[in-house]
Design a protein around this motif. Structure first.
Motif, short mmCIF file in Angstrom:
data_model
loop_
_atom_site.label_atom_id
_atom_site.label_comp_id
_atom_site.label_asym_id
_atom_site.label_seq_id
_atom_site.Cartn_x
_atom_site.Cartn_y
_atom_site.Cartn_z
N GLY A 34 73.38 43.46 -132.66
CA GLY A 34 72.03 43.91 -132.96
C GLY A 34 71.86 45.41 -132.81
O GLY A 34 71.29 46.09 -133.67
N GLU A 35 72.36 45.95 -131.68
CA GLU A 35 72.21 47.38 -131.44
C GLU A 35 72.99 48.20 -132.47
O GLU A 35 72.48 49.20 -133.00
N SER A 36 74.23 47.79 -132.76
CA SER A 36 75.02 48.52 -133.76
C SER A 36 74.36 48.47 -135.13
O SER A 36 74.35 49.47 -135.87
N ALA A 37 73.83 47.31 -135.48
CA ALA A 37 73.18 47.19 -136.78
C ALA A 37 72.01 48.16 -136.90
O ALA A 37 71.84 48.81 -137.94
N GLU A 38 71.20 48.27 -135.86
CA GLU A 38 70.06 49.19 -135.92
C GLU A 38 70.51 50.64 -136.01
O GLU A 38 69.92 51.44 -136.74
N ARG A 39 71.58 50.99 -135.29
CA ARG A 39 72.08 52.38 -135.36
C ARG A 39 72.66 52.70 -136.73
O ARG A 39 72.46 53.78 -137.27
N ILE A 40 73.37 51.72 -137.31
CA ILE A 40 73.93 51.92 -138.66
C ILE A 40 72.81 52.09 -139.67
O ILE A 40 72.86 52.96 -140.55
N ALA A 41 71.78 51.25 -139.57
CA ALA A 41 70.65 51.35 -140.49
C ALA A 41 70.00 52.72 -140.41
O ALA A 41 69.66 53.32 -141.43
N ALA A 42 69.82 53.21 -139.19
CA ALA A 42 69.21 54.54 -139.02
C ALA A 42 70.11 55.62 -139.62
O ALA A 42 69.62 56.60 -140.20
N GLY A 73 69.67 55.41 -143.40
CA GLY A 73 68.30 55.52 -143.91
C GLY A 73 67.70 54.26 -144.47
O GLY A 73 66.93 54.31 -145.42
N ILE A 74 68.03 53.08 -143.88
CA ILE A 74 67.40 51.84 -144.32
C ILE A 74 66.65 51.22 -143.15
O ILE A 74 66.74 51.71 -142.01
N ASP A 75 65.92 50.14 -143.40
CA ASP A 75 65.08 49.51 -142.38
C ASP A 75 65.95 48.89 -141.27
O ASP A 75 66.68 47.92 -141.53
N PRO A 76 65.87 49.40 -140.04
CA PRO A 76 66.72 48.88 -138.96
C PRO A 76 66.45 47.41 -138.64
O PRO A 76 67.40 46.65 -138.42
N ALA A 77 65.19 47.01 -138.60
CA ALA A 77 64.87 45.62 -138.24
C ALA A 77 65.43 44.65 -139.28
O ALA A 77 65.98 43.60 -138.93
N ALA A 108 72.40 41.19 -140.23
CA ALA A 108 73.68 41.20 -139.51
C ALA A 108 73.78 40.02 -138.56
O ALA A 108 74.83 39.35 -138.46
N GLU A 109 72.71 39.72 -137.84
CA GLU A 109 72.75 38.64 -136.86
C GLU A 109 72.85 37.26 -137.51
O GLU A 109 73.35 36.32 -136.91
#
Length: 631
Positions: A182-190, A193-197, A203-204
């Motif tokens: 979850g944490e890696s997915a949000e960092r990658i999204a940021a 430039g896409i929606d982290p949530a 990903a999950e």
């Protein structure tokens, strides 16, 4: 034996035989019906409603038939041979596999059962009933393989859309612990430039070994879209790939479309031709001609044993993909898109269309960055303003008006209670009694409206058709020319003459009008090489009419509102400026205006459109000049 006793014996025998024959026919009919019902269910890839000697066979059947469930099949029952409580039915199978026919016969055993003192026929199902000689430990496997996707090319054969290198940025779940996903997915999204949530949720929900793509980026453009810290994120991965792409991200995107993984809608609409996971055209020409550009797949159907031993049941070679050839000039298209990119956000939508009059080839169909993905160039519908006066001029010429004829150009003119006026910076020296040539050159609204009684609305529509602004035509690409409807009242009739009212046109249509004037005949613009249409106007353009219209367009440059084009070297330049009010007034009561300009230069006809501008000369004019100076 006495004759009477013989008759009696015959009657007794007949009485015994008739019930036996009736029972025999009844049993045959029941077996036949069971076979027919089985065939009907199999045609729907199902055993639903079929009585089986082993009820568990239905589940095994569903698993076995799943690989071919996407293909249509027609199953019919052939000969049914009954031997007491047993029967054997022949099944005729006819599959349609990627456009190919696969036919064969199998046989299935039927057994008569008694349930609650009622006889019924049950099917002794086995794998060999669906495919001849299919063993119990074998399964069916289908492989589909497409050849290389064909390119979209220009008239010189140079690729426009072709396989180009990309990087797929995402999360490799195989290289990160479950607690870190979850944490890696949000960092990658940021980082991309896409929606982290949303990316975290994706990903999950993916498999534990999945690569979850966040963003695809062209090779060499990573610095524009991805934060340099991306590589430091646990589980972050870049997968190198090739994808069919145009030369740049914006190159004719609204017309070409793009290629991507097939959507559920594309799969459903394809009647089995497209499968989940296929890469297909998803918009524009890439979608419309996807079948041509993909070709058809080579298909192999195999029986696969428990030890992975394979034997081929059927196979077909696919058809190779064929390129789609367009008339676009890549260098000119890129330049036009660069020119439009210089417009500010306040300009809204914009477009440039360039046509080669001698052939009708569309060389440029460029949309500006403010279009929001809309194809304004060839399918947008807008009030053409004073560029439409070229159409009005043709109608008036046919009514007997000549270039040197005197006309009146007052500052204002009232029609049925509505007051028309000329544009704000109309030159005072061109008011009053002027020639028709000068009225076109300076774009005098009131002069043309004052001549409205010389023509009927049908004359205006006929002139529009002559110059190529006609009803919808399908030439294989997204195109909408425009409309010249019958006016609803005198005010609208007057407004139509200056390209207002309900008159509408696309930039493609106005470029076509200019091209028709330049070449002296009705032009049908085409984008696909070899896909042309024959114009059929009720009144073809004559050489004399074309000559006068060319003279009028030249006067716009030599003495009128487009004098800034007079220094263009080479062939004489013809032009017509246009400004069209539209929409709702602002707080000052002023209406926003479209800015138009059409021009001709040698074997080139161009239309420039800007959704929000000051005027054709001020806003669209510099763009046309930049094009003609380069081209």
């Amino acid at each position: 034996m006495p004759r009477s006793l013989q008759r009696c014996a015959a009657l007794i025998v007949l009485a015994l035989v008739l019930p036996l024959a009736a029972c025999t026919n009844e049993a045959d009919d029941a077996a036949r019906k069971a076979a027919d019902d089985l065939a009907a269910s199999l045609s729907n890839h199902s055993l639903e409603g079929v009585v089986l000697t082993d009820a568990d066979a239905a589940g095994a059947f569903e698993e076995l038939v799943a690989p071919v469930a996407a293909y249509e099949v027609e199953v019919t029952a052939g000969e049914v041979e009954r031997d007491g409580p047993s029967a054997n039915a022949v099944l005729h199978w006819s599959w349609t596999v990627e456009g190919h026919e696969w036919t064969y016969d199998t046989s299935v055993a039927l057994t008569e059962e008694n349930v609650n003192e009622e006889a019924r026929w049950a099917v002794e199902w086995s794998p060999a009933a669906i495919v001849p000689d299919l063993a119990a430990d074998e399964r069916i496997a289908v492989s589909r393989e497409f050849g290389p996707r064909a390119d979209v090319v220009d008239a010189a054969g140079e690729p426009i859309v072709t396989a180009r290198p990309v990087g797929r940025f995402g999360l490799d779940k195989a290289n990160v612990g479950p607690e870190q996903v979850g944490e890696s997915a949000e960092r990658i999204a940021a980082a991309v430039g896409i929606d982290p949530a949303a990316f975290r949720a994706s990903a999950e929900s993916s498999g534990p070994q999945a690569f979850v793509e966040a963003l695809m980026v062209r090779a060499g453009e990573e610095h524009l879209h991805v934060n340099p810290d991306f590589s430091e994120i646990p589980g972050a991965l870049v997968v190198e790939d090739t994808v069919p792409l145009a030369p740049t991200r914006r190159f004719a995107r609204e017309i070409l479309g793009f290629v991507g993984e097939a959507t559920a809608e594309a799969v459903e609409a394809s009647d089995g031709a497209i499968r989940p996971g296929d890469r297909v055209g998803l918009a524009g020409l890439l979608a419309r001609y996807d079948g041509t550009l993909r070709g058809t797949p080579s298909v192999r159907i195999e029986a696969v044993g428990a030890d992975d031993a394979r034997r081929t049941l059927a196979e077909w070679d696919g058809d190779p993909a064929e390129p789609l050839e367009l008339t676009l000039n890549q260098e000119m298209q890129l330049h036009a898109e660069d020119v439009l990119a210089q417009l500010g956000e306040d300009a809204g939508g914009s477009a440039i269309v360039a046509i080669r009059p001698s052939t009708g080839e569309i060389l440029v169909a460029a949309n500006g960055p403010g279009n929001g993905g809309m194809n304004a160039a060839t399918a947008g519908q807008y009030a053409p303003g004073s560029t439409f006066k070229l159409v009005t001029a043709l109608a008036l010429l046919r009514a007997g008006v000549t270039p040197d004829q005197g006309v009146s150009c007052p500052p204002t003119l009232t029609v049925d209670g509505f007051t028309f006026q000329n544009y704000d910076d109309y030159p005072a020296g061109a008011l009053g009694d002027i020639s028709f040539r000068s009225a076109i050159a300076h774009s005098c609204n009131t002069a043309l409206i004052g001549l409205r009684d010389r023509i009927e609305p049908s004359d205006l529509a006929a002139a529009a058709e002559t110059l190529g602004l006609t009803a919808e035509i399908d030439l294989g690409y997204p195109a909408s020319m425009g409309q010249v409807p019958d006016p609803e009242g005198e005010t609208e009739r007057a407004a139509d003459l200056i390209g207002q009212g309900r008159v509408q046109a696309s930039p493609l249509a106005m470029a076509t009008v200019a091209a028709s004037i330049q070449v002296g005949r009705t032009v049908v613009p085409h984008l696909l090489v070899g896909h042309t249409g024959e114009p059929e106007p009720a009144q073809p353009l004559t050489a004399d009419e074309a000559s006068v219209l060319q003279e009028l367009m030249r006067a716009v440059v030599t003495e009128g509102s487009a004098r800034f084009l007079g220094s263009i070297p080479g062939d004489p330049v013809g032009a017509k400026t246009g400004t069209a009010e539209h929409g709702q007034p602002d707080e000052n009561g002023d209406l926003p205006t479209h800015a138009w300009m059409v021009g001709t230069h040698g074997d080139l006809a161009v239309a420039v459109f800007i959704e929000r501008g000051e005027s054709g000369a001020q806003t669209a004019g510099p763009l046309l000049r930049a094009l003609f100076e380069r081209w």
